[in-house]
Enzyme design. Structure first.
Site, mmCIF file in Angstrom:
data_model
loop_
_atom_site.group_PDB
_atom_site.id
_atom_site.type_symbol
_atom_site.label_atom_id
_atom_site.label_comp_id
_atom_site.label_asym_id
_atom_site.label_seq_id
_atom_site.Cartn_x
_atom_site.Cartn_y
_atom_site.Cartn_z
ATOM 1 N N GLN A 6 4.583 0.501 2.179
ATOM 2 C CA GLN A 6 3.898 -0.375 3.125
ATOM 3 C C GLN A 6 3.776 -1.746 2.473
ATOM 4 O O GLN A 6 3.257 -1.877 1.353
ATOM 5 C CB GLN A 6 2.512 0.191 3.446
ATOM 6 N N ASN A 18 0.831 -1.203 0.000
ATOM 7 C CA ASN A 18 0.000 0.000 0.000
ATOM 8 C C ASN A 18 0.864 1.250 0.000
ATOM 9 O O ASN A 18 1.788 1.312 -0.832
ATOM 10 C CB ASN A 18 -1.135 -0.041 1.042
ATOM 11 N N ASP A 19 0.610 2.211 0.839
ATOM 12 C CA ASP A 19 1.179 3.553 0.709
ATOM 13 C C ASP A 19 2.660 3.640 0.315
ATOM 14 O O ASP A 19 3.491 2.949 0.903
ATOM 15 C CB ASP A 19 1.065 4.305 2.037
ATOM 16 N N TRP A 54 -3.674 -6.895 3.459
ATOM 17 C CA TRP A 54 -3.017 -5.982 4.398
ATOM 18 C C TRP A 54 -2.695 -6.691 5.716
ATOM 19 O O TRP A 54 -3.509 -7.459 6.230
ATOM 20 C CB TRP A 54 -3.936 -4.771 4.639
ATOM 21 N N ARG A 98 -1.255 9.453 13.106
ATOM 22 C CA ARG A 98 -0.242 8.787 12.271
ATOM 23 C C ARG A 98 0.167 9.577 11.029
ATOM 24 O O ARG A 98 -0.400 10.595 10.702
ATOM 25 C CB ARG A 98 -0.750 7.407 11.840
ATOM 26 N N TRP A 122 4.076 1.791 10.232
ATOM 27 C CA TRP A 122 3.142 2.412 9.302
ATOM 28 C C TRP A 122 3.751 3.623 8.613
ATOM 29 O O TRP A 122 4.931 3.905 8.776
ATOM 30 C CB TRP A 122 1.835 2.762 10.045
ATOM 31 N N SER A 123 2.911 4.358 7.893
ATOM 32 C CA SER A 123 3.428 5.331 6.927
ATOM 33 C C SER A 123 4.197 6.503 7.529
ATOM 34 O O SER A 123 4.005 6.874 8.682
ATOM 35 C CB SER A 123 2.284 5.846 6.077
ATOM 36 N N GLU A 133 -5.608 10.891 7.052
ATOM 37 C CA GLU A 133 -4.440 10.045 6.841
ATOM 38 C C GLU A 133 -3.484 10.769 5.893
ATOM 39 O O GLU A 133 -3.900 11.597 5.083
ATOM 40 C CB GLU A 133 -4.860 8.705 6.229
HETATM 41 N N1 DQQ Z 1 -2.009 3.124 5.612
HETATM 42 C C1 DQQ Z 1 -1.027 3.047 6.678
HETATM 43 C C2 DQQ Z 1 -1.385 4.115 7.637
HETATM 44 C C3 DQQ Z 1 -2.100 5.099 6.779
HETATM 45 C C4 DQQ Z 1 -2.896 4.223 5.864
HETATM 46 C C5 DQQ Z 1 -1.058 1.659 7.270
HETATM 47 C C6 DQQ Z 1 -3.318 4.905 4.598
HETATM 48 O O1 DQQ Z 1 -0.225 4.674 8.250
HETATM 49 O O2 DQQ Z 1 -2.896 5.974 7.547
HETATM 50 O O3 DQQ Z 1 -0.668 0.696 6.324
HETATM 51 O O4 DQQ Z 1 -3.548 4.014 3.550
#
Ligand code: DQQ
Length: 537
Positions: free
Chosen positions: A38, A21-22, A46, A145, A81-82, A200
């Site tokens: 991520q 992901n991100d 996920w 976050r 996380w991100s 986010e």
């Molecule tokens: N994905 C991350 C978070 C963020 C979210 C977790 C956004 O830190 O807020 O994998 O897709």
């Protein structure tokens, strides 16, 4: 499985397998681009999140490295996380990321390269004094976050914002530090908007109203504008505004040219989330990276063994009129252009199609300029109640001919030979009281007959004066097996879709220009290139 079941992309960033992901901490350092992301090392869903790491010299061809950040200490034992990268004075990169602690609280940590003379920055060290920012006071520890790239103020302090929410109010909490280690919370958030929910992946960067030259995140002088973007968890779309950074009062104030909520401006009106920009000091541009999730069934993600891609990186700058940003795929993607075909001055009559022949088009780049100057006086009326472009695209569709005068016209991409299966990328033009309104859509409802696919129609208005440009409007689409990224009017409106064409075994993707409006539309010029495969991890 036959190739058309995996629909694996050929030149988009992805992982050999499993879930991504991100995009995280993109940066340019000593001649090398780094992209972290991520990643679930175990499954195509996920979970177990670490920061995977790849490097490149052109942002198109990538080599994988070992994960840079993974759970190893109490401050990130339940996930990494991100976050972002910042280059500190003395050319020292630092990563800022969210760790999930043993109580599942979200905390902010920093990490440094173990060895600055390793050109690939393979190993990262997390100081024992982490976390450097805790959810203190009334901060919601499960909504705290995604720290941004930090910027340096003229007062000798670094600043970063962390995404959060207070009740229904989306908030960007501002922190300040002299040494990047001790952070103090600011009395007021940098920005917040009632009713928008969790913010986010905030992003905050300066842009110049005078030039298209990009600025370092810390650039600070009179007359600059700032862009503030958030990814809204409640809609799963991103929104941005352009405004002023009031440094003295530590506030961001949107200009008010567009709504500052979930009806506002978007970098992309399609499947594009958790984006992040960075300043590319090599070519002096600001680059935007965004994640494009699968819209395939979870069962099929398991069958394929992979899920998620990053969109092609885009250069981003402030439009000359200051009303929005403009985005364009980085020039480097053009190095993949291979065989080319061209169509010049060809009218597509009402209900007609023109096939683009001579190249393979499941991996292609197409640029077209349409000319509708001959019919701008007979366009259909715009209803001011049509405030939601995505809804309008679904309502009108690519087929709709009732009252359709100028458009729908555009491209059928990833189409079967008979054109029955296709993803339509198109414009439709309306007349409001004293201006034309341009709608741009992606309609994937006929992209595939496979079951379990999510096939949302996407749309955005194009803020573009078609009279000023003598009736011409451009469209570019990057086509890559299961993704279509489209750029309307030279990047003023962008839409990304994931589609999963299910052609008969052995048959190939076709590309057409089409026109389902009553008025004839002219292709002034269309260029299409077959794209080579990129080296991706
Ligand atoms: N994905 C991350 C978070 C963020 C979210 C977790 C956004 O830190 O807020 O994998 O897709």
């Amino acid at each position: 499985a036959p190739a058309n079941i995996t629909n694996r992309t050929g030149y988009h960033f992805q992982s050999p397998k499993n879930w991504i992901n991100d995009p995280n901490g993109p940066m340019y350092y000593n001649g090398i681009y780094h992209l972290f992301y991520q990643y679930n090392p175990e499954e195509p869903i996920w979970g177990n999140i670490v920061w995977a790491h790849s490097y490149s010299t052109d942002m198109i061809n990538w080599k994988p490295l070992q994960p840079a950040i993974y759970p190893s200490a109490p401050f990130d034992i339940n996930g990494c996380w991100s976050g972002s990268a910042t280059i500190l004075p003395g050319n020292k990169p630092v990563i800022f990321y969210t760790g999930i602690d043993p109580q599942n609280r979200q905390v902010q940590n920093i990490a440094f390269p173990k060895n600055l003379s390793d050109p690939f920055l393979r190993e990262w060290v997390k100081p024992h004094y982490n976390p450097v920012i805790n959810p203190s006071g009334d901060v919601n520890a499960s909504a705290f976050r995604d720290p941004t790239t930090a910027w340096y103020g003229p007062d000798g302090h670094w600043r970063t914002v962390v995404g959060s929410k207070q009740g229904d109010r989306g908030v960007a909490i501002l922190y300040r530090s002299r040494d990047f280690i001790n952070w103090a919370v600011s009395k007021n958030p940098l920005h917040s908007v009632e009713g928008t929910g969790m913010w986010e992946c905030p992003d905050f960067f300066p842009v110049s109203p005078m030039t298209t030259d990009a600025l370092d995140t810390s650039a600070f002088r009179k007359g600059l504008k700032h862009v503030f973007k958030v990814s809204l968890d409640i809609t799963r779309y991103e929104y941005y505004t352009i405004g002023t950074y009031d440094f003295v009062n530590e506030r961001y104030i949107p200009d008010g040219l567009s709504p500052d909520n979930h009806t506002g401006l978007r970098f992309d009106y399609g499947n594009f989330y958790a984006s992040k920009t960075f300043y590319d000091d090599g070519k002096r541009r600001r680059i935007l990276w965004g994640w494009s999730n699968e819209s395939d069934s979870v069962l099929n993600d398991w069958k394929k063994g992979w899920a998620g891609i990053q969109a092609i990186p885009r250069a981003v700058w402030l439009a000359g009129d200051g009303r929005q940003v403009v985005q364009w795929p980085v020039d480097e993607v053009e190095s993949l252009r291979h065989k080319q075909v061209m169509i010049n001055k060809k009218t597509i009559k009402s209900g007609g199609v023109v096939e683009v022949k001579g190249i393979e088009t499941e991996q292609a780049d197409v640029e077209v300029v349409f000319d509708v100057s001959s019919c701008l006086d007979k366009v259909e009326k715009f209803d001011p109640g049509w405030t939601d472009p995505q809804k309008l695209c679904s309502l009108k569709g690519a087929e709709d001919q009732k009252g359709a005068e100028v458009g729908p016209f555009g491209l059928y991409v990833l189409a079967s030979g008979d054109g029955e299966k296709r993803t339509a990328v198109f414009f439709r033009i309306f007349k409001d009281v004293n201006k034309h309104v341009i709608l741009m859509c992606h309609d994937p409802t006929k992209s595939s007959k496979r079951e379990g696919l999510y096939k949302p129609t996407y749309g955005g208005f194009v803020d573009y004066d078609i009279n000023k440009s003598a009736g011409k409007i451009s469209l570019r689409s990057l086509i890559d097996h299961s993704v279509v990224e489209s750029f309307g009017a030279m990047g003023r409106t962008c839409i990304t879709s994931r589609v999963y064409p299910d052609f008969a075994p052995g048959s190939k993707a076709h590309l057409f220009a089409f026109n389902n409006g009553n008025a004839g539309v002219k292709i002034l010029q269309l260029k299409a290139w077959e794209m080579r495969k990129a080296l991706v991890n």
